[in-house]
Write an enzyme that holds these catalytic residues in place. Structure first.
Site, PDB file in Angstrom:
ATOM      1  N   TYR A 142      32.692  15.652  39.669  1.00  0.00           N
ATOM      2  CA  TYR A 142      31.599  16.466  40.223  1.00  0.00           C
ATOM      3  C   TYR A 142      30.886  15.758  41.370  1.00  0.00           C
ATOM      4  O   TYR A 142      30.406  16.407  42.296  1.00  0.00           O
ATOM      5  CB  TYR A 142      30.632  16.894  39.109  1.00  0.00           C
ATOM      6  N   GLN A 199      29.995  33.014  40.194  1.00  0.00           N
ATOM      7  CA  GLN A 199      30.647  32.042  39.314  1.00  0.00           C
ATOM      8  C   GLN A 199      30.663  30.670  39.996  1.00  0.00           C
ATOM      9  O   GLN A 199      30.981  29.671  39.381  1.00  0.00           O
ATOM     10  CB  GLN A 199      32.096  32.475  39.031  1.00  0.00           C
ATOM     11  N   VAL A 203      29.586  27.222  41.715  1.00  0.00           N
ATOM     12  CA  VAL A 203      28.548  26.214  41.447  1.00  0.00           C
ATOM     13  C   VAL A 203      28.025  25.613  42.751  1.00  0.00           C
ATOM     14  O   VAL A 203      27.097  24.808  42.722  1.00  0.00           O
ATOM     15  CB  VAL A 203      29.101  25.121  40.507  1.00  0.00           C
ATOM     16  N   HIS A 236      27.688  30.113  36.072  1.00  0.00           N
ATOM     17  CA  HIS A 236      28.429  28.913  35.647  1.00  0.00           C
ATOM     18  C   HIS A 236      27.700  27.624  36.014  1.00  0.00           C
ATOM     19  O   HIS A 236      28.281  26.536  35.974  1.00  0.00           O
ATOM     20  CB  HIS A 236      29.835  28.910  36.267  1.00  0.00           C
ATOM     21  N   GLY A 254      36.336  37.738  45.876  1.00  0.00           N
ATOM     22  CA  GLY A 254      36.910  36.397  45.877  1.00  0.00           C
ATOM     23  C   GLY A 254      37.048  35.776  44.504  1.00  0.00           C
ATOM     24  O   GLY A 254      36.804  34.581  44.323  1.00  0.00           O
ATOM     25  N   SER A 270      39.687  35.617  40.899  1.00  0.00           N
ATOM     26  CA  SER A 270      41.004  35.938  40.324  1.00  0.00           C
ATOM     27  C   SER A 270      40.863  36.752  39.045  1.00  0.00           C
ATOM     28  O   SER A 270      41.851  37.252  38.513  1.00  0.00           O
ATOM     29  CB  SER A 270      41.745  34.634  40.011  1.00  0.00           C
ATOM     30  N   ALA A 273      37.789  36.831  53.091  1.00  0.00           N
ATOM     31  CA  ALA A 273      36.389  37.232  52.864  1.00  0.00           C
ATOM     32  C   ALA A 273      35.580  37.250  54.164  1.00  0.00           C
ATOM     33  O   ALA A 273      34.749  38.136  54.369  1.00  0.00           O
ATOM     34  CB  ALA A 273      35.744  36.271  51.861  1.00  0.00           C
TER      35      ALA A 273
HETATM   36  C1  BV8 Z   1      32.815  31.123  26.711  1.00  0.00           C
HETATM   37  C2  BV8 Z   1      32.335  25.673  36.005  1.00  0.00           C
HETATM   38  C3  BV8 Z   1      32.337  31.318  24.473  1.00  0.00           C
HETATM   39  C4  BV8 Z   1      33.141  24.465  36.104  1.00  0.00           C
HETATM   40  C5  BV8 Z   1      33.743  27.452  35.132  1.00  0.00           C
HETATM   41  C6  BV8 Z   1      38.620  36.042  26.554  1.00  0.00           C
HETATM   42  C7  BV8 Z   1      39.955  35.993  26.833  1.00  0.00           C
HETATM   43  C8  BV8 Z   1      40.546  34.742  27.149  1.00  0.00           C
HETATM   44  C9  BV8 Z   1      39.810  33.555  27.204  1.00  0.00           C
HETATM   45  C10 BV8 Z   1      38.490  33.616  26.930  1.00  0.00           C
HETATM   46  C11 BV8 Z   1      37.895  34.846  26.586  1.00  0.00           C
HETATM   47  N1  BV8 Z   1      36.583  34.604  26.362  1.00  0.00           N
HETATM   48  C12 BV8 Z   1      36.338  33.265  26.540  1.00  0.00           C
HETATM   49  C13 BV8 Z   1      37.489  32.645  26.889  1.00  0.00           C
HETATM   50  C14 BV8 Z   1      37.617  31.227  27.169  1.00  0.00           C
HETATM   51  C15 BV8 Z   1      37.259  30.839  28.616  1.00  0.00           C
HETATM   52  C16 BV8 Z   1      38.191  31.522  29.577  1.00  0.00           C
HETATM   53  O1  BV8 Z   1      37.902  32.554  30.150  1.00  0.00           O
HETATM   54  N2  BV8 Z   1      39.355  30.870  29.762  1.00  0.00           N
HETATM   55  C17 BV8 Z   1      40.324  31.391  30.750  1.00  0.00           C
HETATM   56  C18 BV8 Z   1      40.779  30.259  31.631  1.00  0.00           C
HETATM   57  C19 BV8 Z   1      41.470  32.042  30.044  1.00  0.00           C
HETATM   58  N3  BV8 Z   1      35.874  31.185  28.939  1.00  0.00           N
HETATM   59  C20 BV8 Z   1      34.933  30.278  28.609  1.00  0.00           C
HETATM   60  O2  BV8 Z   1      35.161  29.220  28.068  1.00  0.00           O
HETATM   61  C21 BV8 Z   1      33.495  30.662  28.949  1.00  0.00           C
HETATM   62  N4  BV8 Z   1      32.647  30.403  27.833  1.00  0.00           N
HETATM   63  O3  BV8 Z   1      33.596  32.036  26.612  1.00  0.00           O
HETATM   64  O4  BV8 Z   1      32.013  30.696  25.707  1.00  0.00           O
HETATM   65  C22 BV8 Z   1      31.240  31.155  23.623  1.00  0.00           C
HETATM   66  C23 BV8 Z   1      30.660  32.306  23.135  1.00  0.00           C
HETATM   67  C24 BV8 Z   1      29.653  32.162  22.222  1.00  0.00           C
HETATM   68  C25 BV8 Z   1      29.272  30.884  21.840  1.00  0.00           C
HETATM   69  C26 BV8 Z   1      29.857  29.736  22.383  1.00  0.00           C
HETATM   70  C27 BV8 Z   1      30.837  29.861  23.315  1.00  0.00           C
HETATM   71  C28 BV8 Z   1      32.928  29.758  30.074  1.00  0.00           C
HETATM   72  C29 BV8 Z   1      33.631  30.004  31.324  1.00  0.00           C
HETATM   73  C30 BV8 Z   1      32.986  29.173  32.451  1.00  0.00           C
HETATM   74  C31 BV8 Z   1      33.766  27.911  32.706  1.00  0.00           C
HETATM   75  N5  BV8 Z   1      33.280  27.244  33.913  1.00  0.00           N
HETATM   76  N6  BV8 Z   1      33.214  26.775  36.190  1.00  0.00           N
HETATM   77  C32 BV8 Z   1      33.440  24.123  37.528  1.00  0.00           C
HETATM   78  O5  BV8 Z   1      33.249  24.912  38.442  1.00  0.00           O
HETATM   79  O6  BV8 Z   1      33.895  23.014  37.670  1.00  0.00           O
HETATM   80  S1  BV8 Z   1      34.935  28.658  35.387  1.00  0.00           S
HETATM   81  C33 BV8 Z   1      35.769  28.348  36.880  1.00  0.00           C
HETATM   82  O7  BV8 Z   1      36.646  29.443  36.987  1.00  0.00           O
HETATM   83  C34 BV8 Z   1      34.916  28.412  38.115  1.00  0.00           C
HETATM   84  O8  BV8 Z   1      33.554  28.490  37.937  1.00  0.00           O
HETATM   85  C35 BV8 Z   1      35.318  29.728  38.733  1.00  0.00           C
HETATM   86  O9  BV8 Z   1      34.312  30.365  39.302  1.00  0.00           O
HETATM   87  C36 BV8 Z   1      35.914  30.460  37.603  1.00  0.00           C
HETATM   88  C37 BV8 Z   1      36.803  31.588  38.063  1.00  0.00           C
HETATM   89  O10 BV8 Z   1      37.616  31.210  39.068  1.00  0.00           O
HETATM   90  P1  BV8 Z   1      37.524  32.026  40.488  1.00  0.00           P
HETATM   91  O11 BV8 Z   1      36.169  31.864  41.062  1.00  0.00           O
HETATM   92  O12 BV8 Z   1      38.005  33.415  40.274  1.00  0.00           O
HETATM   93  O13 BV8 Z   1      38.519  31.155  41.345  1.00  0.00           O
HETATM   94  P2  BV8 Z   1      40.126  31.219  41.344  1.00  0.00           P
HETATM   95  O14 BV8 Z   1      40.576  30.014  42.066  1.00  0.00           O
HETATM   96  O15 BV8 Z   1      40.649  31.497  39.987  1.00  0.00           O
HETATM   97  O16 BV8 Z   1      40.453  32.528  42.234  1.00  0.00           O
HETATM   98  C38 BV8 Z   1      40.088  32.551  43.601  1.00  0.00           C
HETATM   99  C39 BV8 Z   1      40.394  33.951  44.102  1.00  0.00           C
HETATM  100  O17 BV8 Z   1      39.962  34.026  45.465  1.00  0.00           O
HETATM  101  C40 BV8 Z   1      41.888  34.293  44.073  1.00  0.00           C
HETATM  102  O18 BV8 Z   1      42.053  35.593  43.536  1.00  0.00           O
HETATM  103  C41 BV8 Z   1      42.306  34.264  45.566  1.00  0.00           C
HETATM  104  O19 BV8 Z   1      43.271  35.246  45.858  1.00  0.00           O
HETATM  105  C42 BV8 Z   1      40.984  34.593  46.249  1.00  0.00           C
HETATM  106  N7  BV8 Z   1      40.865  33.998  47.594  1.00  0.00           N
HETATM  107  C43 BV8 Z   1      41.302  32.780  48.017  1.00  0.00           C
HETATM  108  N8  BV8 Z   1      40.954  32.584  49.324  1.00  0.00           N
HETATM  109  C44 BV8 Z   1      40.264  33.704  49.712  1.00  0.00           C
HETATM  110  C45 BV8 Z   1      40.190  34.603  48.602  1.00  0.00           C
HETATM  111  N9  BV8 Z   1      39.572  35.792  48.666  1.00  0.00           N
HETATM  112  C46 BV8 Z   1      39.019  36.125  49.871  1.00  0.00           C
HETATM  113  N10 BV8 Z   1      39.036  35.318  50.981  1.00  0.00           N
HETATM  114  C47 BV8 Z   1      39.654  34.114  50.937  1.00  0.00           C
HETATM  115  N11 BV8 Z   1      39.673  33.346  52.033  1.00  0.00           N
END
Ligand code: BV8
Length: 224
Positions: free
Chosen positions: A53, A87, A89, A105, A171, A173, A212
């Site tokens: 971080y 989402q 940070v 987040h 922006g 996924s 974007a």
């Molecule tokens: C929780 C901080 C429970 C860290 C982050 C249901 C189903 C399956 C799994 C789960 C579920 N419910 C919960 C889960 C578990 C988990 C989860 O979702 N796992 C996933 C991986 C399967 N969720 C959790 O753990 C959450 N907590 O559920 O708690 C609970 C309930 C009660 C009591 C106790 C506990 C917490 C989730 C938060 C985790 N922290 N971030 C850090 O940043 O270091 S999440 C992390 O992923 C980032 O914050 C980020 O924001 C987030 C999502 O990613 P995106 O922002 O979408 O980024 P990504 O790279 O994936 O995509 C980028 C997109 O942009 C792409 O589509 C690309 O095409 C596009 N793009 C690229 N360039 C451009 C563009 N678009 C436009 N212009 C461009 N130039």
């Protein structure tokens, strides 16, 4: 006057030089999220997590908001009721002038005491030996929501999304929950703006694909 709720993800900051997570050279291809973005990983090796971080905080400070951030800030000033949820940070939405940003987040530029829950502006580099400014405990961590932890401000977020005439995801996924499930809570119209269809593209009524910095200003211009 429309009620608009916007959810942004890493894609909105990609063109400011801040890497996304799941794209081909995304952060999660270089780091194991279980090591650097879970409370268990932090307990095992806090120095490794702080290094991760600290590096992102330095990148964030050196980055500047892009045309997408600026356009969304302009939309906040327009005659609409806008709720901006992110989402991300990073602080680029605020630095672009967006008055109220809901960081579901957490925030890179903030520190948190795991003992007394105090929060303060994070120094550029944090260390495991840092002590809380309020209780003195050596239990400081980045104010970030890690996997397995409850996301912030969910009541305000659900109120805004369910009350919105228009819900827009920009922006992201749509692979991380509960953020990816917000479209199902939307009662109004829904729009996805992204480089390519997300994992939940089918849940949206309309889509605009492209960088974007091009698509967001063009869309905002239609609303102003
Ligand atoms: C929780 C901080 C429970 C860290 C982050 C249901 C189903 C399956 C799994 C789960 C579920 N419910 C919960 C889960 C578990 C988990 C989860 O979702 N796992 C996933 C991986 C399967 N969720 C959790 O753990 C959450 N907590 O559920 O708690 C609970 C309930 C009660 C009591 C106790 C506990 C917490 C989730 C938060 C985790 N922290 N971030 C850090 O940043 O270091 S999440 C992390 O992923 C980032 O914050 C980020 O924001 C987030 C999502 O990613 P995106 O922002 O979408 O980024 P990504 O790279 O994936 O995509 C980028 C997109 O942009 C792409 O589509 C690309 O095409 C596009 N793009 C690229 N360039 C451009 C563009 N678009 C436009 N212009 C461009 N130039």
């Amino acid at each position: 006057m429309m009620k608009i709720a916007i959810l942004t993800g890493a894609g909105v900051s990609a063109e400011s030089g801040l890497g996304t997570f799941r794209d081909k050279d995304g952060l999660w291809t270089k780091y194991d999220l279980n090591e650097v973005a879970t409370p268990e990983g932090f307990a095992r090796n806090p120095a490794l997590v702080h290094d991760f971080y600290n590096a992102r905080r330095t990148n964030c400070v050196q980055a500047t908001p892009n045309a997408a951030h600026t356009a969304l800030a302009a939309l906040a000033m327009a005659d609409h009721d806008l709720t901006l949820i992110t989402q991300n940070v990073d602080d680029l939405h605020s630095r672009a002038g967006s008055p109220a940003v809901i960081h579901m987040h957490g925030e890179l530029m903030r520190a948190l005491c795991a003992s007394c829950n105090a929060r303060w502006d994070a120094p550029l580099a944090m260390h495991p030996s840092d002590c809380c400014q309020t209780c003195g405990a050596a239990a400081t961590r980045p104010d970030i929501v890690w996997f397995g932890e409850i996301t912030y401000h969910m009541d305000a977020i659900l109120d805004a999304v369910t009350a919105a005439d228009l819900f827009v995801a920009i922006g992201t996924s749509a692979e991380v929950y509960p953020a990816a499930g917000l479209v199902e809570q939307a009662t109004g119209d829904t729009l996805e703006i992204n480089l390519a269809p997300s994992a939940r593209a089918n849940a949206f009524a309309s889509h605009r694909f492209g960088p974007a910095t091009e698509v967001v200003p063009a869309w905002v211009a239609e609303l102003l």
